[in-house]
Design a protein around this motif. Structure first.
Motif, PDB file in Angstrom:
ATOM      1  N   SER A   1       0.833  -1.203   0.000  1.00 54.18           N
ATOM      2  CA  SER A   1       0.000   0.000   0.000  1.00 54.18           C
ATOM      3  C   SER A   1       0.872   1.260   0.000  1.00 54.18           C
ATOM      4  O   SER A   1       0.636   2.197  -0.764  1.00 54.18           O
ATOM      5  CB  SER A   1      -0.922  -0.008   1.222  1.00 54.18           C
TER       6      SER A   1
ATOM      7  N   ASN B   1       2.798   1.646  -3.319  1.00 55.16           N
ATOM      8  CA  ASN B   1       1.964   1.766  -4.518  1.00 55.16           C
ATOM      9  C   ASN B   1       2.224   0.613  -5.484  1.00 55.16           C
ATOM     10  O   ASN B   1       2.296   0.783  -6.703  1.00 55.16           O
ATOM     11  CB  ASN B   1       2.197   3.099  -5.233  1.00 55.16           C
TER      12      ASN B   1
ATOM     13  N   VAL C   1       1.311  -3.804  -6.157  1.00 52.15           N
ATOM     14  CA  VAL C   1       0.115  -4.622  -6.407  1.00 52.15           C
ATOM     15  C   VAL C   1       0.294  -5.964  -5.694  1.00 52.15           C
ATOM     16  O   VAL C   1       1.393  -6.516  -5.647  1.00 52.15           O
ATOM     17  CB  VAL C   1      -0.100  -4.880  -7.919  1.00 52.15           C
TER      18      VAL C   1
ATOM     19  N   LYS D   1      -4.738  -3.000  -5.280  1.00 48.83           N
ATOM     20  CA  LYS D   1      -4.078  -2.207  -6.314  1.00 48.83           C
ATOM     21  C   LYS D   1      -4.522  -0.761  -6.205  1.00 48.83           C
ATOM     22  O   LYS D   1      -5.720  -0.474  -6.076  1.00 48.83           O
ATOM     23  CB  LYS D   1      -4.426  -2.773  -7.699  1.00 48.83           C
ATOM     24  N   LYS D   2      -3.570   0.150  -6.242  1.00 47.87           N
ATOM     25  CA  LYS D   2      -3.855   1.586  -6.163  1.00 47.87           C
ATOM     26  C   LYS D   2      -4.713   1.921  -4.943  1.00 47.87           C
ATOM     27  O   LYS D   2      -5.628   2.738  -5.004  1.00 47.87           O
ATOM     28  CB  LYS D   2      -4.536   2.061  -7.444  1.00 47.87           C
TER      29      LYS D   2
ATOM     30  N   GLN E   1      -6.920   0.189  -3.520  1.00 49.54           N
ATOM     31  CA  GLN E   1      -8.265  -0.382  -3.542  1.00 49.54           C
ATOM     32  C   GLN E   1      -8.193  -1.904  -3.441  1.00 49.54           C
ATOM     33  O   GLN E   1      -7.391  -2.548  -4.107  1.00 49.54           O
ATOM     34  CB  GLN E   1      -8.988   0.020  -4.829  1.00 49.54           C
TER      35      GLN E   1
ATOM     36  N   ASN F   1       6.773  -1.673  -6.632  1.00 49.18           N
ATOM     37  CA  ASN F   1       6.990  -0.501  -7.471  1.00 49.18           C
ATOM     38  C   ASN F   1       8.433  -0.031  -7.294  1.00 49.18           C
ATOM     39  O   ASN F   1       8.789   0.587  -6.294  1.00 49.18           O
ATOM     40  CB  ASN F   1       6.004   0.599  -7.079  1.00 49.18           C
TER      41      ASN F   1
ATOM     42  N   ASP G   1       9.523   3.800  -6.840  1.00 46.74           N
ATOM     43  CA  ASP G   1       9.242   4.450  -5.566  1.00 46.74           C
ATOM     44  C   ASP G   1      10.529   5.069  -5.005  1.00 46.74           C
ATOM     45  O   ASP G   1      11.519   4.372  -4.779  1.00 46.74           O
ATOM     46  CB  ASP G   1       8.684   3.413  -4.593  1.00 46.74           C
TER      47      ASP G   1
END
Length: 303
Positions: free
Chosen positions: A242, A245, A247, A260-261, A263, A283, A286
């Motif tokens: 989270s 960012n 998945v 993801k994102k 959500q 990610n 980052d």
């Protein structure tokens, strides 16, 4: 898919990506391999393949490993493209087809098969293949260790909950998108099966979505040890993903869960995988630095 005279022909679809549709397509395609009679010769045809996410080779590989001792697994000659042949030779998946290529870039997360009691080897694999990537976001030594330990908890859940003998993992670092994706797979009991059995033992109604229940911290079907039940691994990794960012995806039986994102979504898919697939995407673009709060403050909180 074509079957006859104890020969099973399976044609792998053109596009296999790490989406719910991609999982369903791959699972539906290779499910006959899991269900075929002993003594069957299975011939895989890769001639249509244009793109196959390298991390999902672990899904195909887990089913191959499941049937390796009682069936013959082959591939249609000349059906593997030169680019796939090169990648599979570099990451180790080509072992099934006598393909081997020298490593040239730091983009692969090796394809590996672990026995249920090789937790130490799996931990070394995660440290060497994943957490040693030079382009990772800046992580403190304590956080790296915690991430490694919590991924290892996923490994430990496979024989404990899934009652399986092997765990398969593979991944890929995509420089262009800045995503490092790896997948861990077992062919054992599904998460929902274990959750239903657990709540049946408690004489309580089981939750509708087993994965959604299992992802919550301290939700575990393990027996209590020193007053603790486990259930930290998935929740810890979800918190890091989270912040990063990234998945996170889990597919088990006909359930699919994704974060993801920021959500979270949980739903049933048309396919039914006889085991559990956990995919984590970090990610790599980052630019933040991360540490456990306990490394900086007198706190038990994570980040």
């Amino acid at each position: 898919m074509k079957m006859g005279n104890n020969i099973l022909d399976i044609k792998i679809p053109a596009i296999i990506k790490s989406t719910s549709d991609g999982y369903s397509t791959l699972i539906d395609t290779i499910r006959p391999m899991s269900d075929m009679e002993g003594g069957t010769t299975c011939i895989l045809d890769f001639s249509d393949v244009q793109w196959f996410d390298a991390n999902l080779l672990s899904v195909l590989g887990a089913v191959i490993e499941k049937r390796f001792n009682d069936c013959t697994i082959q591939y249609k000659k000349s059906s593997i493209s030169p680019s796939q042949e090169d990648l599979w030779g570099r990451n180790g998946f080509g072992r099934y087809f006598q393909l081997k290529s020298p490593k040239r870039y730091d983009t692969t997360v090796d394809y590996k098969v672990f026995l249920w009691d090789e937790a130490k080897k799996f931990g070394e694999y995660i440290d060497d293949n994943l957490l040693s990537k030079s382009d990772l976001p800046r992580l403190s030594s304590g956080l790296k260790k915690s991430i490694s330990n919590n991924i290892q908890e996923i490994f430990g859940n496979a024989p404990l909950h899934g009652k399986c003998e092997k765990v398969v993992s593979c991944g890929q670092y995509y420089y262009r998108t800045g995503q490092l994706t790896f997948t861990i797979v077992d062919c054992g009991n599904t998460i929902l099966e274990n959750v239903v059995d657990y709540f049946s033992f408690l004489n309580e109604p089981a939750p509708r979505h087993g994965i959604k229940w299992a992802i919550v911290e301290d939700h575990s079907t393990k027996q209590l040890v020193n007053g603790k039940s486990g259930g930290k691994g998935l929740a810890f990794l979800k918190e890091f993903i989270s912040l990063n960012n990234g998945v996170m995806q889990i597919c088990s039986g006909n359930e699919f869960w994704e974060f993801k994102k920021g959500q979270e979504s949980s739903f049933c898919i048309s396919s039914d995988f006889p085991g559990t697939i956990v995919t984590i995407t970090i990610n790599m673009k980052d630019k933040h630095s991360y540490a456990l709060k306990s490394e900086i403050y007198n706190s038990d909180e994570l980040f």
